[in-house]
Write a protein that holds these residues in place. Structure first.
Motif, PDB file in Angstrom:
ATOM      1  N   SER A 104       0.827  -1.208   0.000  1.00 31.79           N
ATOM      2  CA  SER A 104       0.000   0.000   0.000  1.00 31.79           C
ATOM      3  C   SER A 104       0.860   1.256   0.000  1.00 31.79           C
ATOM      4  CB  SER A 104      -0.930  -0.002   1.211  1.00 31.79           C
ATOM      5  OG  SER A 104      -1.806  -1.087   1.174  1.00 31.79           O
ATOM      6  N   GLY A 105       1.951   1.243   0.769  1.00 33.02           N
ATOM      7  CA  GLY A 105       2.803   2.427   0.830  1.00 33.02           C
ATOM      8  C   GLY A 105       3.447   2.759  -0.498  1.00 33.02           C
ATOM      9  N   LEU A 106       3.998   1.766  -1.167  1.00 30.93           N
ATOM     10  CA  LEU A 106       4.642   2.021  -2.458  1.00 30.93           C
ATOM     11  C   LEU A 106       3.623   2.421  -3.520  1.00 30.93           C
ATOM     12  CD1 LEU A 106       7.288  -0.857  -2.545  1.00 30.93           C
ATOM     13  CD2 LEU A 106       7.689   1.577  -2.162  1.00 30.93           C
ATOM     14  N   THR A 107       2.457   1.771  -3.503  1.00 34.26           N
ATOM     15  CA  THR A 107       1.417   2.148  -4.470  1.00 34.26           C
ATOM     16  C   THR A 107       0.928   3.562  -4.217  1.00 34.26           C
ATOM     17  OG1 THR A 107       0.719  -0.175  -4.461  1.00 34.26           O
ATOM     18  CG2 THR A 107      -0.739   1.391  -5.528  1.00 34.26           C
ATOM     19  N   LEU A 108       0.793   3.921  -2.940  1.00 31.11           N
ATOM     20  CA  LEU A 108       0.357   5.282  -2.605  1.00 31.11           C
ATOM     21  C   LEU A 108       1.378   6.318  -3.057  1.00 31.11           C
ATOM     22  CD1 LEU A 108      -1.649   7.158  -1.205  1.00 31.11           C
ATOM     23  CD2 LEU A 108      -0.438   6.750   0.941  1.00 31.11           C
ATOM     24  N   LEU A 109       2.668   6.032  -2.888  1.00 32.96           N
ATOM     25  CA  LEU A 109       3.693   6.965  -3.344  1.00 32.96           C
ATOM     26  C   LEU A 109       3.620   7.177  -4.861  1.00 32.96           C
ATOM     27  CD1 LEU A 109       6.805   5.886  -1.219  1.00 32.96           C
ATOM     28  CD2 LEU A 109       5.441   7.971  -0.983  1.00 32.96           C
ATOM     29  N   THR A 110       3.388   6.091  -5.587  1.00 28.73           N
ATOM     30  CA  THR A 110       3.261   6.211  -7.049  1.00 28.73           C
ATOM     31  C   THR A 110       2.052   7.056  -7.427  1.00 28.73           C
ATOM     32  OG1 THR A 110       4.247   4.014  -7.283  1.00 28.73           O
ATOM     33  CG2 THR A 110       3.083   4.900  -9.193  1.00 28.73           C
ATOM     34  N   ALA A 111       0.915   6.791  -6.752  1.00 27.99           N
ATOM     35  CA  ALA A 111      -0.298   7.560  -7.037  1.00 27.99           C
ATOM     36  C   ALA A 111      -0.117   9.030  -6.674  1.00 27.99           C
ATOM     37  CB  ALA A 111      -1.479   6.963  -6.284  1.00 27.99           C
ATOM     38  N   LEU A 112       0.582   9.307  -5.573  1.00 33.51           N
ATOM     39  CA  LEU A 112       0.848  10.699  -5.195  1.00 33.51           C
ATOM     40  C   LEU A 112       1.714  11.401  -6.232  1.00 33.51           C
ATOM     41  CD1 LEU A 112       1.459  10.480  -1.340  1.00 33.51           C
ATOM     42  CD2 LEU A 112      -0.316  11.803  -2.492  1.00 33.51           C
ATOM     43  N   ALA A 113       2.707  10.687  -6.771  1.00 31.53           N
ATOM     44  CA  ALA A 113       3.543  11.279  -7.817  1.00 31.53           C
ATOM     45  C   ALA A 113       2.707  11.630  -9.047  1.00 31.53           C
ATOM     46  CB  ALA A 113       4.672  10.310  -8.182  1.00 31.53           C
ATOM     47  N   LEU A 114       1.799  10.744  -9.421  1.00 36.22           N
ATOM     48  CA  LEU A 114       0.901  11.040 -10.544  1.00 36.22           C
ATOM     49  C   LEU A 114       0.022  12.244 -10.238  1.00 36.22           C
ATOM     50  CD1 LEU A 114      -0.360   7.539 -11.757  1.00 36.22           C
ATOM     51  CD2 LEU A 114       1.054   9.148 -13.028  1.00 36.22           C
ATOM     52  N   PHE A 115      -0.474  12.300  -9.009  1.00 41.89           N
ATOM     53  CA  PHE A 115      -1.377  13.386  -8.626  1.00 41.89           C
ATOM     54  C   PHE A 115      -0.658  14.737  -8.636  1.00 41.89           C
ATOM     55  CE2 PHE A 115      -3.467  15.951  -5.247  1.00 41.89           C
ATOM     56  CZ  PHE A 115      -4.696  16.109  -5.864  1.00 41.89           C
TER      57      PHE A 115
END
Length: 422
Positions: free
Chosen positions: A323-334
């Motif tokens: 979840s943490g790594l996926t969230l970091l990726t999504a935050l970068a996209l955002f």
């Protein structure tokens, strides 16, 4: 890799603040949707027109929005790899579309175009209009062309324009076009000019198509939830499937509610993000449930709430990593993905956060509530005997029948390495 070795957090002891938070977010989302008359759909769903605009030198997309914001509500998206933007407007057809299209042209010309100086914009129309505009000037310049030759010349110029992103940047480029002689090029320079902005396409999305897309998007999410419910009910037990689907439905509702609260549009890319979240959240819940099921066979004398806490702690490192790594990726996209990916990334960020805590604080408590419900029925059937522990029989330490019901394992099966208790 393990971040948390031998962790012993009391997750379910803190379940009520998270359940209350979920209720508040859900209620706020429903209130916002009710006040606004439903979600704010994008042009894909509500209908409208998509105008593709080409620039000789593409300006920043924020400046394009600023140039049009005072004239009509628009959505602007960049086309990757091409000097083009796609501008979405609400008008769909007929006079309203023509008026809106002209407002877009006027706004972009005023901000990024070149002065006409009484000349004809060669990037503004088709072959027939160009031929009509050149007929008399060519005749006055003693350039003898039949009507068919003139039409062919205009068509060749338009073909050249289409092959160059719909925009002629300089009239000198036309020297290589078949039929453009030096005399013709001189007339073109006298009578026309190449504007630095051109509309190269208009695509209308009707209200019927938008409504059909809405219906299909809703059905896609519901079919995904239904299919997962059947799989989990078959793979585990029906209460596991119900708990997982309720948790995923909870994640989807809260995410849509947050879109309404932040006044963000729901487009086809957002629907794709929601379907991604359905699978992501379901996978996270299944991992936790699978560990609960394994522990139910091993720790048969453990109280159910403690057993679930242990199961969540055992999967905590995996949850934090994925979840943490996926969230970091999504935050970068955002943050860095721009306007086109903003809605998609926002849905992922919200869904990952909500989906991670719902696997622990929404799905797992449903199992406990169901177990306690079965225990209450058993006590009522026995005539309201004394208070019974959620996991222990009043006659001894052995497991009760409700345990077998929730775990899917035979109730008299002893743990490995121990004698069977009768």
């Amino acid at each position: 890799m393990e971040f948390f070795k031998h962790s012993d957090f009391d997750f379910l002891g803190k379940k009520w603040p998270f359940i209350i938070l979920s209720l508040i977010l859900t209620a706020a989302g429903f209130i916002s949707l009710g006040l606004k008359g439903g979600p704010r759909y994008g042009i894909d769903f509500r209908g409208g027109a998509l105008i593709t605009v080409s620039f000789a030198s593409r300006p920043p997309v924020d400046k394009v929005r600023a140039a049009l914001s005072g004239k009509l509500p628009v959505e602007v998206q960049e086309v990757s790899g091409r000097p083009e933007d796609i501008i979405g407007i609400d008008a769909q057809q007929g006079a309203a579309l023509d008026v809106s299209r002209q407002k877009v042209v006027d706004g972009l010309d005023a901000a990024f175009g070149q002065p006409a100086n009484g000349k004809y914009n060669i990037n503004a129309s088709g072959a027939a209009e160009l031929a009509d505009h050149l007929r008399d000037p060519l005749a006055a310049a003693s350039v003898a062309l039949s009507d068919q030759q003139l039409q062919t010349l205009a068509a060749n110029i338009m073909d050249y324009r289409k092959g160059h992103s719909g925009l002629i940047k300089s009239l000198d480029e036309l020297a290589s076009v078949p039929g453009v002689t030096p005399q013709v090029l001189t007339v073109l320079k006298q009578q026309t000019y190449p504007d630095s902005v051109a509309i190269v396409g208009v695509e209308a999305v009707g209200p019927k198509i938008g409504a059909e897309l809405q219906r299909k998007a809703v059905l896609a999410v519901l079919y995904a939830l239904g299919g997962m419910l059947v799989y989990i009910a078959f793979r585990f037990e029906w209460i596991y499937g119900a708990a997982a689907v309720i948790a995923v439905f909870h994640d989807t509702l809260i995410t849509i509610g947050l879109f309404s609260l932040f006044n963000k549009e729901i487009t086809l890319t957002v629907v794709a993000a929601l379907l991604t979240l359905v699978g992501y959240s379901m996978n996270d819940t299944i991992v936790t449930f699978d560990r609960i099921r394994e522990n139910l066979k091993i720790l048969r004398r453990e109280e159910l709430e403690n057993l679930i806490n242990k199961s969540v702690n055992q999967t905590l490192s995996r949850t934090v990593l994925t979840s943490g790594l996926t969230l970091l990726t999504a935050l970068a996209l955002f943050i860095f993905g721009g306007q086109v990916l903003n809605g998609f990334a926002f849905a992922l960020v919200c869904g990952i956060i909500v989906g991670t805590y719902s696997s622990v604080f929404v799905a797992s408590p449903i199992l406990i509530f169901w177990h306690n419900f079965l225990e209450g029925r058993k006590r009522s059937a026995r005539g309201g005997g004394g208070v019974v522990s959620p996991r222990k029989s009043p006659n001894g330490p052995g497991p009760v029948a409700a345990e077998a019901k929730i775990s899917g394992a035979p109730k008299d099966r002893a743990p490995r390495g121990t004698a069977k208790v009768k």
